[in-house]
Motif scaffolding. Structure first.
Motif, PDB file in Angstrom:
ATOM      1  N   PHE A 134      22.853  29.897  44.241  1.00 52.58           N
ATOM      2  CA  PHE A 134      22.837  28.716  42.646  1.00 52.58           C
ATOM      3  C   PHE A 134      24.218  28.273  41.938  1.00 52.58           C
ATOM      4  CE2 PHE A 134      19.892  31.666  43.442  1.00 52.58           C
ATOM      5  CZ  PHE A 134      18.043  30.993  43.238  1.00 52.58           C
ATOM      6  N   SER A 135      23.733  26.394  42.068  1.00 52.47           N
ATOM      7  CA  SER A 135      25.513  26.297  41.230  1.00 52.47           C
ATOM      8  C   SER A 135      25.990  27.248  40.518  1.00 52.47           C
ATOM      9  CB  SER A 135      24.941  25.002  40.572  1.00 52.47           C
ATOM     10  OG  SER A 135      24.246  23.850  41.103  1.00 52.47           O
ATOM     11  N   LYS A 136      27.236  26.711  40.603  1.00 50.76           N
ATOM     12  CA  LYS A 136      28.091  28.472  39.843  1.00 50.76           C
ATOM     13  C   LYS A 136      29.124  27.526  38.555  1.00 50.76           C
ATOM     14  CE  LYS A 136      29.887  30.597  43.969  1.00 50.76           C
ATOM     15  NZ  LYS A 136      28.474  29.823  45.078  1.00 50.76           N
ATOM     16  N   LYS A 137      28.082  27.874  37.549  1.00 55.05           N
ATOM     17  CA  LYS A 137      28.075  27.623  36.477  1.00 55.05           C
ATOM     18  C   LYS A 137      29.297  27.860  35.062  1.00 55.05           C
ATOM     19  CE  LYS A 137      27.438  23.355  37.972  1.00 55.05           C
ATOM     20  NZ  LYS A 137      28.552  22.048  38.815  1.00 55.05           N
ATOM     21  N   HIS A 138      29.313  28.974  35.346  1.00 53.85           N
ATOM     22  CA  HIS A 138      30.482  29.944  34.344  1.00 53.85           C
ATOM     23  C   HIS A 138      31.386  30.745  34.759  1.00 53.85           C
ATOM     24  CE1 HIS A 138      28.411  33.722  36.623  1.00 53.85           C
ATOM     25  NE2 HIS A 138      28.819  34.273  35.965  1.00 53.85           N
ATOM     26  N   LYS A 148      28.045  23.190  31.637  1.00 53.94           N
ATOM     27  CA  LYS A 148      27.152  22.442  32.380  1.00 53.94           C
ATOM     28  C   LYS A 148      28.071  20.991  32.874  1.00 53.94           C
ATOM     29  CE  LYS A 148      23.016  22.763  29.679  1.00 53.94           C
ATOM     30  NZ  LYS A 148      22.085  21.747  28.876  1.00 53.94           N
ATOM     31  N   THR A 149      28.338  21.340  34.335  1.00 53.59           N
ATOM     32  CA  THR A 149      29.467  20.902  34.658  1.00 53.59           C
ATOM     33  C   THR A 149      28.574  19.657  36.205  1.00 53.59           C
ATOM     34  OG1 THR A 149      30.289  22.154  35.522  1.00 53.59           O
ATOM     35  CG2 THR A 149      31.197  21.489  34.070  1.00 53.59           C
ATOM     36  N   GLY A 150      28.971  18.773  36.333  1.00 55.04           N
ATOM     37  CA  GLY A 150      28.503  17.948  37.813  1.00 55.04           C
ATOM     38  C   GLY A 150      28.529  18.630  38.802  1.00 55.04           C
ATOM     39  N   GLY A 151      27.797  17.545  40.096  1.00 53.37           N
ATOM     40  CA  GLY A 151      28.026  18.642  41.624  1.00 53.37           C
ATOM     41  C   GLY A 151      27.628  19.793  41.506  1.00 53.37           C
ATOM     42  N   VAL A 152      27.028  19.871  42.951  1.00 56.81           N
ATOM     43  CA  VAL A 152      26.629  21.084  43.733  1.00 56.81           C
ATOM     44  C   VAL A 152      27.114  21.395  44.840  1.00 56.81           C
ATOM     45  CG1 VAL A 152      24.709  22.200  44.643  1.00 56.81           C
ATOM     46  CG2 VAL A 152      24.302  20.931  42.491  1.00 56.81           C
ATOM     47  N   PRO A 153      28.294  21.673  44.790  1.00 56.64           N
ATOM     48  CA  PRO A 153      29.740  21.832  46.129  1.00 56.64           C
ATOM     49  C   PRO A 153      28.758  23.291  46.780  1.00 56.64           C
ATOM     50  CG  PRO A 153      30.143  22.750  44.246  1.00 56.64           C
ATOM     51  CD  PRO A 153      29.209  22.607  43.956  1.00 56.64           C
ATOM     52  N   ILE A 192      42.154  42.477  24.458  1.00 56.35           N
ATOM     53  CA  ILE A 192      42.515  41.177  25.095  1.00 56.35           C
ATOM     54  C   ILE A 192      41.165  40.998  25.925  1.00 56.35           C
ATOM     55  CG2 ILE A 192      42.370  43.966  26.547  1.00 56.35           C
ATOM     56  CD1 ILE A 192      45.268  41.950  28.368  1.00 56.35           C
ATOM     57  N   TYR A 193      41.547  39.671  25.950  1.00 55.16           N
ATOM     58  CA  TYR A 193      40.174  39.153  26.790  1.00 55.16           C
ATOM     59  C   TYR A 193      41.134  38.112  28.071  1.00 55.16           C
ATOM     60  CZ  TYR A 193      38.006  38.738  22.128  1.00 55.16           C
ATOM     61  OH  TYR A 193      36.944  39.189  20.603  1.00 55.16           O
ATOM     62  N   VAL A 194      40.348  38.793  28.760  1.00 56.48           N
ATOM     63  CA  VAL A 194      40.987  38.739  30.918  1.00 56.48           C
ATOM     64  C   VAL A 194      39.721  37.575  31.155  1.00 56.48           C
ATOM     65  CG1 VAL A 194      40.893  38.951  32.962  1.00 56.48           C
ATOM     66  CG2 VAL A 194      42.156  40.788  30.839  1.00 56.48           C
ATOM     67  N   HIS A 195      40.126  35.624  30.936  1.00 55.93           N
ATOM     68  CA  HIS A 195      38.866  35.407  31.800  1.00 55.93           C
ATOM     69  C   HIS A 195      39.509  34.960  32.981  1.00 55.93           C
ATOM     70  CE1 HIS A 195      37.639  31.595  30.228  1.00 55.93           C
ATOM     71  NE2 HIS A 195      37.238  30.955  32.110  1.00 55.93           N
ATOM     72  N   VAL A 196      38.518  35.127  33.730  1.00 57.32           N
ATOM     73  CA  VAL A 196      38.279  34.606  35.162  1.00 57.32           C
ATOM     74  C   VAL A 196      37.113  34.290  35.221  1.00 57.32           C
ATOM     75  CG1 VAL A 196      40.292  36.874  35.751  1.00 57.32           C
ATOM     76  CG2 VAL A 196      37.238  37.796  35.688  1.00 57.32           C
ATOM     77  N   ASP A 197      37.253  35.025  37.225  1.00 52.05           N
ATOM     78  CA  ASP A 197      35.729  33.638  37.801  1.00 52.05           C
ATOM     79  C   ASP A 197      35.101  34.776  38.739  1.00 52.05           C
ATOM     80  OD1 ASP A 197      36.790  33.072  39.780  1.00 52.05           O
ATOM     81  OD2 ASP A 197      36.461  31.031  39.873  1.00 52.05           O
TER      82      ASP A 197
END
Length: 428
Positions: free
Chosen positions: A170-174, A160-165, A126-131
């Motif tokens: 640090f930018s959340k990029k994962h 790699k996505t745009g924006g630094v909200p 099982i692979y559970v995709h979260v953040d």
């Protein structure tokens, strides 16, 4: 030694949440023959039914809501034009609202994970995709259900996505994908390789070094950080869904943990990427989502493939409870050529819609339509639909042979609302 466990309000009530009466699904559509399934409905009901009938699967990948407390909206153009600012609609793709108490989310998720554990084969994964919002909670729950010894990887999907909200940090990029198996001693595993680019010249003579436009590289075993680009709006793979995942991500997971003919399941199927990749890799698949739009776009993605095995569309409802909307008007005409018949849509209008002012021509209501014999399980003999890059829609079928005189038409609008009509050919 007893291991730590996550505790929250309501956990004991949902720990073994199973329905006393397992509902039976109804097959409402069938495309060809095959065991692959799309299910529109609550995945808790579906999971209970699968477990009760003894179903087993080889791999589960889920990309559930992330407890963002947001509504994920979708902007899309309707009609034949690729983009027309006057015909852009904005509607809710799905809700991810749980209030300020994370226990509401955990009470939803926990019983489903327990059922997924039962559903997996002993050799399954099982692979559970979260953040970042859920990683800590879900890791403890998976440790409890699957056992700490069956934890394999905390995979980081870096993009790699745009924006630094953020105002600070640090930018959340994962995202994080938690990988567990049912039993490490029995789990299937097929190591995958990836390119590793060389920063300078190495003097090794026992490895093969290759070169492409990015430089020199060698192949290494895949690491637990997946550097896979996220889909941007101009990407050809991108469809009309708010949180679509790239096929490359699912290809790596499915190839690593299954072999041809295995069963792959996704109980929060969203845009349908898992199903498309499983189909392309010759795996069987089961997909469920509670949102009609998710099932609608997923079905179109499978039908777009040059070749696909048959699949069925299921709903958990009685025949009387099936949710089919009422239309205000529908007109068709037929043309005959010996024993063959062509059916043409002349007019269609739903009974109610909040987007009526966006319609320039009646055909723009229609995102998908199909026609087939009048049977309990609808089996289309012809269909056509719009996609992001195919905006034109044929309003007339080719000449077809019908075994009987009763015919059923099914129409799905750009809101994913479904309409059905039956008629007798001789009376049209």
């Amino acid at each position: 030694m007893q291991q730590p466990r996550l505790v929250w309000p309501g956990k004991n009530r949902v720990k073994s949440l199973k329905q006393s009466c397992v509902h039976q699904p109804i097959t409402v559509e069938r495309y060809g023959t095959g065991e692959n399934s799309f299910v529109l409905g609550d995945n808790l009901v579906y999971l209970n039914w699968l477990v009760a009938k003894g179903q087993k699967v080889d791999l589960i990948y889920i990309d559930p809501p992330f407890a963002t407390n947001e509504k994920f909206r979708l902007k899309r153009s309707i009609g034949s034009a690729a983009y027309n600012s006057k015909q852009v609609i904005d509607f809710i793709c799905y809700n991810d609202l749980w209030g300020n108490d994370i226990s509401c989310y955990l009470n939803m998720f926990y019983p489903r994970l327990r059922l997924m554990y039962e559903l997996l084969k002993d050799s399954g994964s099982i692979y559970v995709h979260v953040d970042y919002r859920l990683t800590a909670y879900v890791r403890l729950i998976l440790d409890e259900i699957f056992g700490e010894d069956n934890f394999v990887n905390e995979i980081i999907w870096f993009y790699k996505t745009g924006g630094v909200p953020e105002k600070i940090g640090f930018s959340k990029k994962h995202d994080t994908i938690l990988f567990y198996v049912k039993d490490k001693k029995k789990a299937k595993w097929f190591p995958q390789k990836e390119k590793s680019y060389l920063k300078h010249n190495y003097g090794f003579s026992n490895i093969n070094i290759y070169k492409d436009k990015h430089g020199k590289y060698t192949y290494v075993h895949c690491r637990d950080v997946f550097d896979i680009p996220a889909l941007r709006g101009n990407h050809r793979e991108r469809i009309e869904y708010a949180t679509q995942k790239p096929k490359q991500l699912l290809e790596r997971i499915i190839l690593a943990s299954t072999e041809k003919g295995d069963v792959v399941a996704d109980f929060f199927c969203g845009s349908g990427t898992t199903c498309v990749v499983a189909e392309n890799l010759d795996r069987k698949w089961l997909a469920c989502d509670i949102e009609p739009w998710a099932i609608h776009v997923s079905r179109k993605r499978i039908l777009e493939l040059k070749k696909f095995r048959g699949f069925q569309m299921l709903k958990f409802a009685s025949r009387q409870e099936l949710d089919v909307n009422e239309f205000r008007d529908l007109k068709v005409s037929i043309s005959k050529r010996n024993e063959l018949i062509a059916i043409k849509l002349e007019f269609f209008e739903p009974k109610d819609s909040s987007y009526r002012d966006k319609i320039l021509h009646w055909s723009e209501w229609i995102d998908f339509w199909s026609i087939g014999g009048d049977t309990d399980t609808f089996q289309p003999v012809w269909y056509d639909f719009r996609t992001r890059f195919k905006r034109e829609l044929s309003l007339e079928t080719p000449y077809l042979l019908f075994k009987d005189k009763r015919v059923k038409i099914k129409i799905v609008t750009f809101e994913a609302r479904e309409f059905e009509a039956e008629f007798v050919l001789d009376q049209v």
